[in-house]
Design a protein around this motif. Structure first.
Motif, PDB file in Angstrom:
ATOM      1  N   GLU A  75       0.670  -1.146  -0.044  1.00 49.37           N
ATOM      2  CA  GLU A  75       0.071  -0.089   0.016  1.00 49.37           C
ATOM      3  C   GLU A  75       0.706   1.322   0.217  1.00 49.37           C
ATOM      4  N   THR A  76       1.989   1.278   0.856  1.00 52.36           N
ATOM      5  CA  THR A  76       2.955   2.267   0.816  1.00 52.36           C
ATOM      6  C   THR A  76       3.569   2.639  -0.415  1.00 52.36           C
ATOM      7  N   LEU A  77       4.081   1.319  -1.006  1.00 52.85           N
ATOM      8  CA  LEU A  77       4.802   1.559  -2.028  1.00 52.85           C
ATOM      9  C   LEU A  77       4.024   2.061  -3.481  1.00 52.85           C
ATOM     10  N   LEU A  78       2.641   1.632  -3.377  1.00 60.03           N
ATOM     11  CA  LEU A  78       1.658   2.211  -4.418  1.00 60.03           C
ATOM     12  C   LEU A  78       1.364   3.515  -4.258  1.00 60.03           C
ATOM     13  N   MET A  79       1.366   3.943  -3.035  1.00 58.48           N
ATOM     14  CA  MET A  79       0.873   5.383  -2.937  1.00 58.48           C
ATOM     15  C   MET A  79       1.976   6.363  -3.232  1.00 58.48           C
ATOM     16  N   PHE A  80       3.438   5.846  -2.908  1.00 61.22           N
ATOM     17  CA  PHE A  80       4.615   6.624  -3.482  1.00 61.22           C
ATOM     18  C   PHE A  80       4.758   6.553  -5.096  1.00 61.22           C
ATOM     19  N   ALA A  81       4.213   5.335  -5.675  1.00 66.14           N
ATOM     20  CA  ALA A  81       4.281   5.103  -6.844  1.00 66.14           C
ATOM     21  C   ALA A  81       3.426   6.049  -7.694  1.00 66.14           C
ATOM     22  N   ALA A  82       2.274   6.387  -7.345  1.00 63.45           N
ATOM     23  CA  ALA A  82       1.249   7.254  -7.937  1.00 63.45           C
ATOM     24  C   ALA A  82       1.831   8.684  -7.573  1.00 63.45           C
ATOM     25  N   ARG A  83       2.422   8.764  -6.542  1.00 63.85           N
ATOM     26  CA  ARG A  83       2.829  10.359  -6.051  1.00 63.85           C
ATOM     27  C   ARG A  83       4.110  10.588  -6.838  1.00 63.85           C
ATOM     28  N   ALA A  84       4.867   9.578  -7.429  1.00 59.77           N
ATOM     29  CA  ALA A  84       6.316  10.051  -8.220  1.00 59.77           C
ATOM     30  C   ALA A  84       5.607  10.290  -9.425  1.00 59.77           C
ATOM     31  N   GLU A  85       4.648   9.813 -10.053  1.00 58.89           N
ATOM     32  CA  GLU A  85       4.087  10.220 -11.268  1.00 58.89           C
ATOM     33  C   GLU A  85       3.291  11.847 -11.206  1.00 58.89           C
ATOM     34  N   HIS A  86       2.535  11.743 -10.045  1.00 60.29           N
ATOM     35  CA  HIS A  86       1.881  13.139  -9.779  1.00 60.29           C
ATOM     36  C   HIS A  86       2.802  14.287  -9.880  1.00 60.29           C
ATOM     37  N   VAL A  87       3.997  14.039  -8.999  1.00 59.82           N
ATOM     38  CA  VAL A  87       4.969  15.274  -8.772  1.00 59.82           C
ATOM     39  C   VAL A  87       5.751  15.404  -9.836  1.00 59.82           C
ATOM     40  N   ALA A  88       6.138  14.529 -10.880  1.00 60.86           N
ATOM     41  CA  ALA A  88       7.075  14.659 -12.050  1.00 60.86           C
ATOM     42  C   ALA A  88       6.179  15.226 -13.245  1.00 60.86           C
ATOM     43  N   ARG A  89       4.831  14.648 -13.249  1.00 63.42           N
ATOM     44  CA  ARG A  89       4.104  15.135 -14.523  1.00 63.42           C
ATOM     45  C   ARG A  89       3.182  16.276 -14.040  1.00 63.42           C
ATOM     46  N   VAL A  90       2.569  16.626 -12.825  1.00 59.92           N
ATOM     47  CA  VAL A  90       1.869  17.554 -12.754  1.00 59.92           C
ATOM     48  C   VAL A  90       2.109  18.765 -11.786  1.00 59.92           C
ATOM     49  N   ILE A  91       2.685  18.264 -10.550  1.00 58.94           N
ATOM     50  CA  ILE A  91       3.069  19.457  -9.671  1.00 58.94           C
ATOM     51  C   ILE A  91       4.165  19.932  -9.727  1.00 58.94           C
ATOM     52  N   GLU A  92       5.507  19.639 -10.089  1.00 58.87           N
ATOM     53  CA  GLU A  92       6.499  20.313 -10.350  1.00 58.87           C
ATOM     54  C   GLU A  92       6.196  21.178 -11.588  1.00 58.87           C
ATOM     55  N   PRO A  93       5.941  20.671 -12.823  1.00 55.73           N
ATOM     56  CA  PRO A  93       5.877  21.286 -13.935  1.00 55.73           C
ATOM     57  C   PRO A  93       4.813  22.509 -13.725  1.00 55.73           C
ATOM     58  N   ALA A  96       6.846  25.132 -11.372  1.00 50.67           N
ATOM     59  CA  ALA A  96       7.897  25.729 -12.120  1.00 50.67           C
ATOM     60  C   ALA A  96       7.601  26.708 -13.133  1.00 50.67           C
ATOM     61  N   ALA A  97       6.286  26.608 -13.674  1.00 49.37           N
ATOM     62  CA  ALA A  97       5.577  27.639 -14.543  1.00 49.37           C
ATOM     63  C   ALA A  97       4.810  28.781 -13.748  1.00 49.37           C
ATOM     64  N   GLY A  98       4.866  28.938 -12.480  1.00 44.02           N
ATOM     65  CA  GLY A  98       4.660  29.904 -11.704  1.00 44.02           C
ATOM     66  C   GLY A  98       3.027  29.586 -11.149  1.00 44.02           C
ATOM     67  N   ARG A  99       2.418  28.291 -11.595  1.00 43.21           N
ATOM     68  CA  ARG A  99       1.118  28.184 -10.979  1.00 43.21           C
ATOM     69  C   ARG A  99       1.081  27.860  -9.610  1.00 43.21           C
ATOM     70  N   TRP A 100      -0.019  28.071  -9.147  1.00 44.98           N
ATOM     71  CA  TRP A 100      -0.194  27.521  -7.548  1.00 44.98           C
ATOM     72  C   TRP A 100      -0.936  26.180  -7.406  1.00 44.98           C
ATOM     73  N   VAL A 101      -0.572  25.290  -6.751  1.00 47.34           N
ATOM     74  CA  VAL A 101      -0.960  24.005  -6.947  1.00 47.34           C
ATOM     75  C   VAL A 101      -1.859  23.530  -5.515  1.00 47.34           C
ATOM     76  N   VAL A 102      -3.169  23.242  -5.535  1.00 46.36           N
ATOM     77  CA  VAL A 102      -3.843  22.943  -4.298  1.00 46.36           C
ATOM     78  C   VAL A 102      -4.348  21.411  -4.512  1.00 46.36           C
ATOM     79  N   CYS A 103      -3.641  20.528  -3.543  1.00 44.96           N
ATOM     80  CA  CYS A 103      -3.786  19.218  -3.819  1.00 44.96           C
ATOM     81  C   CYS A 103      -4.346  18.577  -2.381  1.00 44.96           C
ATOM     82  N   ASP A 104      -5.508  17.751  -2.719  1.00 42.15           N
ATOM     83  CA  ASP A 104      -6.188  17.277  -1.738  1.00 42.15           C
ATOM     84  C   ASP A 104      -5.453  16.028  -1.333  1.00 42.15           C
TER      85      ASP A 104
END
Ligand code: TYD
Length: 219
Positions: A75-93, A96-104
């Motif tokens: 369960e822990t590894l799957l949470m972090f697997a989902a997070r790795a995709e999320h950070v790299a593809r959505v949150i960080e970009p 970096a582009a100056g947008r504010w991210v609100v994450c539930d």
């Protein structure tokens, strides 16, 4: 007005998360946070965990399905697997582009649910967090606190997912887990989510507006 809404790509956006036990009212408050930020001219990306990407949403289905229970480590590894995709593809970009991210929900949920709830060692969660998103932590976290009885009452009407079906003891440990995180991390602001909705919303608004003022003062 339109001009004020343009993304300021010369500076990094801010990362705001909402946390708390199930039934705390995070989703309603996440919409409010996004609306406040937009009213202040910020370009906002709203997202959630587990999820937020195509792979993340598939992992979310597995993680929340009461028919496919998995080991706490899995369960822990799957949470972090989902997070790795999320950070790299959505949150960080977005940041970096100056947008504010609100994450539930984000890694504080892993500390509370998989750490205190399931008994995964905090050191292991810290190591996975460093591996997955070193340097990408929330700037502000609103933690809505509700006692287990209130969560249970609010969840009464819903179809419950795997986590929501856990017993009262699990939910007490999760709540305690969030309190421990809040005591440790200055970015976490605890808001009493058991009050009437307009009072909770007012506390959220005050916190977010104070944060916007602080971040504008440090420009
Ligand atoms: P959420 O979408 O907040 O559920 P709901 O909208 O029904 O309140 O979160 C889904 C569940 O996933 C929630 O019970 C908490 C759990 N969760 C973890 O156990 N660990 C985590 O790291 C995350 C992000 C969520």
């Amino acid at each position: 007005m339109e001009e004020a809404r343009q993304v300021d790509a010369t500076r990094r956006g801010r990362f705001i998360t909402l946390e708390g036990p199930d039934g705390a009212g995070k989703t309603t408050q996440a919409h409010l946070v996004a609306a406040i930020l937009r009213a202040h001219g910020k370009e906002v990306v709203t997202t959630r965990e587990p999820g937020g990407t195509a792979v993340g949403n598939r992992l979310r289905q597995v993680l929340l399905d009461p028919e496919t229970p998995v080991q706490p480590t899995t369960e822990t590894l799957l949470m972090f697997a989902a997070r790795a995709e999320h950070v790299a593809r959505v949150i960080e970009p977005a940041l970096a582009a100056g947008r504010w991210v609100v994450c539930d929900r984000f890694t504080d949920s892993t500390f509370a649910y998989q750490g205190d709830g399931r008994g995964i060692a905090k050191g292991d969660i810290e190591a996975l967090a460093a591996f997955t998103h070193a340097g990408c932590w929330p700037d502000l976290t609103l933690c809505l606190d509700v006692p287990p009885a209130t969560s249970a009452e609010r969840m009464h009407e819903r179809t419950l997912d795997g986590f929501e079906r856990e017993d009262g003891d699990f939910h007490r440990r999760v709540r305690e887990g969030f309190a421990k995180r809040a005591a440790k991390e200055a970015r976490i602001v605890v808001i009493d989510g058991s009050r009437a909705l307009d009072m909770v919303s007012r506390a959220v608004r005050n916190t977010v507006e104070a944060f916007i003022r602080r971040s504008e003062a440090t420009r």
